[in-house]
Design a protein around this motif. Structure first.
Motif, PDB file in Angstrom:
ATOM      1  N   GLU A 111     -24.839  20.191   0.749  1.00  0.00           N
ATOM      2  CA  GLU A 111     -24.948  19.705  -0.631  1.00  0.00           C
ATOM      3  C   GLU A 111     -26.159  20.331  -1.315  1.00  0.00           C
ATOM      4  O   GLU A 111     -26.092  20.710  -2.485  1.00  0.00           O
ATOM      5  CB  GLU A 111     -25.076  18.183  -0.653  1.00  0.00           C
ATOM      6  N   LEU A 112     -27.265  20.440  -0.588  1.00  0.00           N
ATOM      7  CA  LEU A 112     -28.473  21.022  -1.163  1.00  0.00           C
ATOM      8  C   LEU A 112     -28.272  22.489  -1.516  1.00  0.00           C
ATOM      9  O   LEU A 112     -28.756  22.952  -2.544  1.00  0.00           O
ATOM     10  CB  LEU A 112     -29.645  20.896  -0.187  1.00  0.00           C
ATOM     11  N   LYS A 113     -27.565  23.218  -0.669  1.00  0.00           N
ATOM     12  CA  LYS A 113     -27.350  24.650  -0.912  1.00  0.00           C
ATOM     13  C   LYS A 113     -26.516  24.886  -2.162  1.00  0.00           C
ATOM     14  O   LYS A 113     -26.624  25.934  -2.789  1.00  0.00           O
ATOM     15  CB  LYS A 113     -26.690  25.301   0.298  1.00  0.00           C
ATOM     16  N   GLY A 114     -25.717  23.914  -2.561  1.00  0.00           N
ATOM     17  CA  GLY A 114     -24.890  24.052  -3.749  1.00  0.00           C
ATOM     18  C   GLY A 114     -25.600  23.686  -5.036  1.00  0.00           C
ATOM     19  O   GLY A 114     -25.048  23.842  -6.118  1.00  0.00           O
ATOM     20  N   LYS A 115     -26.834  23.216  -4.938  1.00  0.00           N
ATOM     21  CA  LYS A 115     -27.569  22.779  -6.127  1.00  0.00           C
ATOM     22  C   LYS A 115     -28.438  23.904  -6.677  1.00  0.00           C
ATOM     23  O   LYS A 115     -28.833  24.823  -5.964  1.00  0.00           O
ATOM     24  CB  LYS A 115     -28.439  21.570  -5.788  1.00  0.00           C
ATOM     25  N   SER A 116     -28.752  23.774  -7.961  1.00  0.00           N
ATOM     26  CA  SER A 116     -29.624  24.748  -8.618  1.00  0.00           C
ATOM     27  C   SER A 116     -31.082  24.440  -8.263  1.00  0.00           C
ATOM     28  O   SER A 116     -31.398  23.347  -7.800  1.00  0.00           O
ATOM     29  CB  SER A 116     -29.431  24.679 -10.129  1.00  0.00           C
ATOM     30  N   PRO A 117     -31.981  25.390  -8.496  1.00  0.00           N
ATOM     31  CA  PRO A 117     -33.400  25.143  -8.195  1.00  0.00           C
ATOM     32  C   PRO A 117     -33.977  23.938  -8.950  1.00  0.00           C
ATOM     33  O   PRO A 117     -34.803  23.211  -8.402  1.00  0.00           O
ATOM     34  CB  PRO A 117     -34.086  26.437  -8.632  1.00  0.00           C
ATOM     35  N   GLU A 118     -33.530  23.714 -10.182  1.00  0.00           N
ATOM     36  CA  GLU A 118     -34.022  22.565 -10.947  1.00  0.00           C
ATOM     37  C   GLU A 118     -33.570  21.265 -10.294  1.00  0.00           C
ATOM     38  O   GLU A 118     -34.341  20.306 -10.197  1.00  0.00           O
ATOM     39  CB  GLU A 118     -33.519  22.618 -12.395  1.00  0.00           C
ATOM     40  N   GLU A 119     -32.316  21.241  -9.850  1.00  0.00           N
ATOM     41  CA  GLU A 119     -31.797  20.048  -9.185  1.00  0.00           C
ATOM     42  C   GLU A 119     -32.514  19.817  -7.852  1.00  0.00           C
ATOM     43  O   GLU A 119     -32.781  18.669  -7.480  1.00  0.00           O
ATOM     44  CB  GLU A 119     -30.295  20.177  -8.942  1.00  0.00           C
ATOM     45  N   LEU A 120     -32.846  20.897  -7.151  1.00  0.00           N
ATOM     46  CA  LEU A 120     -33.574  20.767  -5.892  1.00  0.00           C
ATOM     47  C   LEU A 120     -34.962  20.183  -6.125  1.00  0.00           C
ATOM     48  O   LEU A 120     -35.423  19.341  -5.355  1.00  0.00           O
ATOM     49  CB  LEU A 120     -33.684  22.122  -5.190  1.00  0.00           C
ATOM     50  N   ASN A 121     -35.620  20.618  -7.197  1.00  0.00           N
ATOM     51  CA  ASN A 121     -36.939  20.074  -7.510  1.00  0.00           C
ATOM     52  C   ASN A 121     -36.856  18.597  -7.867  1.00  0.00           C
ATOM     53  O   ASN A 121     -37.739  17.817  -7.499  1.00  0.00           O
ATOM     54  CB  ASN A 121     -37.598  20.871  -8.633  1.00  0.00           C
ATOM     55  N   GLN A 122     -35.806  18.207  -8.581  1.00  0.00           N
ATOM     56  CA  GLN A 122     -35.619  16.793  -8.899  1.00  0.00           C
ATOM     57  C   GLN A 122     -35.373  15.984  -7.633  1.00  0.00           C
ATOM     58  O   GLN A 122     -35.908  14.888  -7.467  1.00  0.00           O
ATOM     59  CB  GLN A 122     -34.453  16.603  -9.867  1.00  0.00           C
ATOM     60  N   GLU A 123     -34.573  16.536  -6.738  1.00  0.00           N
ATOM     61  CA  GLU A 123     -34.285  15.880  -5.456  1.00  0.00           C
ATOM     62  C   GLU A 123     -35.575  15.732  -4.641  1.00  0.00           C
ATOM     63  O   GLU A 123     -35.816  14.698  -4.020  1.00  0.00           O
ATOM     64  CB  GLU A 123     -33.260  16.713  -4.687  1.00  0.00           C
ATOM     65  N   LEU A 124     -36.407  16.760  -4.658  1.00  0.00           N
ATOM     66  CA  LEU A 124     -37.675  16.736  -3.940  1.00  0.00           C
ATOM     67  C   LEU A 124     -38.601  15.660  -4.511  1.00  0.00           C
ATOM     68  O   LEU A 124     -39.216  14.899  -3.756  1.00  0.00           O
ATOM     69  CB  LEU A 124     -38.344  18.108  -4.009  1.00  0.00           C
ATOM     70  N   ASP A 125     -38.683  15.581  -5.835  1.00  0.00           N
ATOM     71  CA  ASP A 125     -39.518  14.557  -6.464  1.00  0.00           C
ATOM     72  C   ASP A 125     -39.046  13.155  -6.100  1.00  0.00           C
ATOM     73  O   ASP A 125     -39.857  12.277  -5.790  1.00  0.00           O
ATOM     74  CB  ASP A 125     -39.520  14.719  -7.987  1.00  0.00           C
ATOM     75  N   ALA A 126     -37.732  12.954  -6.107  1.00  0.00           N
ATOM     76  CA  ALA A 126     -37.186  11.643  -5.770  1.00  0.00           C
ATOM     77  C   ALA A 126     -37.482  11.284  -4.310  1.00  0.00           C
ATOM     78  O   ALA A 126     -37.843  10.137  -4.014  1.00  0.00           O
ATOM     79  CB  ALA A 126     -35.685  11.625  -6.020  1.00  0.00           C
ATOM     80  N   ALA A 127     -37.375  12.257  -3.423  1.00  0.00           N
ATOM     81  CA  ALA A 127     -37.643  12.002  -2.004  1.00  0.00           C
ATOM     82  C   ALA A 127     -39.121  11.688  -1.780  1.00  0.00           C
ATOM     83  O   ALA A 127     -39.459  10.800  -0.990  1.00  0.00           O
ATOM     84  CB  ALA A 127     -37.217  13.205  -1.168  1.00  0.00           C
ATOM     85  N   LYS A 128     -39.990  12.388  -2.488  1.00  0.00           N
ATOM     86  CA  LYS A 128     -41.424  12.122  -2.348  1.00  0.00           C
ATOM     87  C   LYS A 128     -41.778  10.732  -2.867  1.00  0.00           C
ATOM     88  O   LYS A 128     -42.600  10.025  -2.278  1.00  0.00           O
ATOM     89  CB  LYS A 128     -42.238  13.184  -3.083  1.00  0.00           C
ATOM     90  N   ARG A 129     -41.153  10.326  -3.984  1.00  0.00           N
ATOM     91  CA  ARG A 129     -41.384   8.982  -4.509  1.00  0.00           C
ATOM     92  C   ARG A 129     -40.901   7.925  -3.522  1.00  0.00           C
ATOM     93  O   ARG A 129     -41.574   6.910  -3.301  1.00  0.00           O
ATOM     94  CB  ARG A 129     -40.687   8.798  -5.861  1.00  0.00           C
ATOM     95  N   GLU A 130     -39.732   8.185  -2.923  1.00  0.00           N
ATOM     96  CA  GLU A 130     -39.192   7.241  -1.942  1.00  0.00           C
ATOM     97  C   GLU A 130     -40.118   7.130  -0.738  1.00  0.00           C
ATOM     98  O   GLU A 130     -40.377   6.025  -0.243  1.00  0.00           O
ATOM     99  CB  GLU A 130     -37.798   7.674  -1.494  1.00  0.00           C
ATOM    100  N   LEU A 131     -40.648   8.259  -0.267  1.00  0.00           N
ATOM    101  CA  LEU A 131     -41.557   8.242   0.865  1.00  0.00           C
ATOM    102  C   LEU A 131     -42.822   7.457   0.532  1.00  0.00           C
ATOM    103  O   LEU A 131     -43.302   6.658   1.352  1.00  0.00           O
ATOM    104  CB  LEU A 131     -41.917   9.669   1.291  1.00  0.00           C
ATOM    105  N   ASN A 137     -35.785  14.921   5.436  1.00  0.00           N
ATOM    106  CA  ASN A 137     -35.039  15.351   4.252  1.00  0.00           C
ATOM    107  C   ASN A 137     -35.915  16.191   3.333  1.00  0.00           C
ATOM    108  O   ASN A 137     -35.449  17.182   2.759  1.00  0.00           O
ATOM    109  CB  ASN A 137     -34.474  14.151   3.504  1.00  0.00           C
ATOM    110  N   ILE A 138     -37.183  15.819   3.198  1.00  0.00           N
ATOM    111  CA  ILE A 138     -38.114  16.599   2.383  1.00  0.00           C
ATOM    112  C   ILE A 138     -38.259  17.997   2.971  1.00  0.00           C
ATOM    113  O   ILE A 138     -38.236  18.998   2.243  1.00  0.00           O
ATOM    114  CB  ILE A 138     -39.473  15.881   2.268  1.00  0.00           C
ATOM    115  N   ALA A 139     -38.378  18.088   4.281  1.00  0.00           N
ATOM    116  CA  ALA A 139     -38.488  19.397   4.936  1.00  0.00           C
ATOM    117  C   ALA A 139     -37.226  20.220   4.721  1.00  0.00           C
ATOM    118  O   ALA A 139     -37.302  21.432   4.495  1.00  0.00           O
ATOM    119  CB  ALA A 139     -38.758  19.207   6.423  1.00  0.00           C
ATOM    120  N   ARG A 140     -36.066  19.574   4.774  1.00  0.00           N
ATOM    121  CA  ARG A 140     -34.806  20.289   4.540  1.00  0.00           C
ATOM    122  C   ARG A 140     -34.748  20.825   3.112  1.00  0.00           C
ATOM    123  O   ARG A 140     -34.300  21.950   2.879  1.00  0.00           O
ATOM    124  CB  ARG A 140     -33.625  19.361   4.803  1.00  0.00           C
ATOM    125  N   ILE A 141     -35.200  20.029   2.160  1.00  0.00           N
ATOM    126  CA  ILE A 141     -35.203  20.457   0.752  1.00  0.00           C
ATOM    127  C   ILE A 141     -36.119  21.671   0.589  1.00  0.00           C
ATOM    128  O   ILE A 141     -35.756  22.664  -0.058  1.00  0.00           O
ATOM    129  CB  ILE A 141     -35.619  19.305  -0.174  1.00  0.00           C
TER     130      ILE A 141
END
Length: 67
Positions: A9-29, A53-57
């Motif tokens: 799923e991550l590989k199919g996302k754009s760099p902007e979406e990956l950064n948003q996903e990363l921010d959300a994961a960091k907030r959750e952590l 998950n953060i490392a995978r992102i």
């Protein structure tokens, strides 16, 4: 396997979406660590899962940058 689907799923996302996903994961952590410090966290294994998950992102972001 669950992590393989997550990476695909991550590989199919754009760099902007990956950064948003990363921010959300960091907030959750952060929230999980805060709950753990105040003894409100029931599932402590979730912290380890979010860290992975953060490392995978980060890995997918690096792969896309090199390509």
């Amino acid at each position: 396997m669950k992590s393989n689907k997550f990476v695909e799923e991550l590989k199919g996302k754009s760099p902007e979406e990956l950064n948003q996903e990363l921010d959300a994961a960091k907030r959750e952590l952060f929230n999980l660590r805060f709950q753990n410090a105040t003894n409100q966290l029931d599932n402590t294994a979730r912290i380890k899962e979010v860290k992975k998950n953060i490392a995978r992102i980060y890995t997918v972001i690096t792969e896309k940058a090199r390509a």
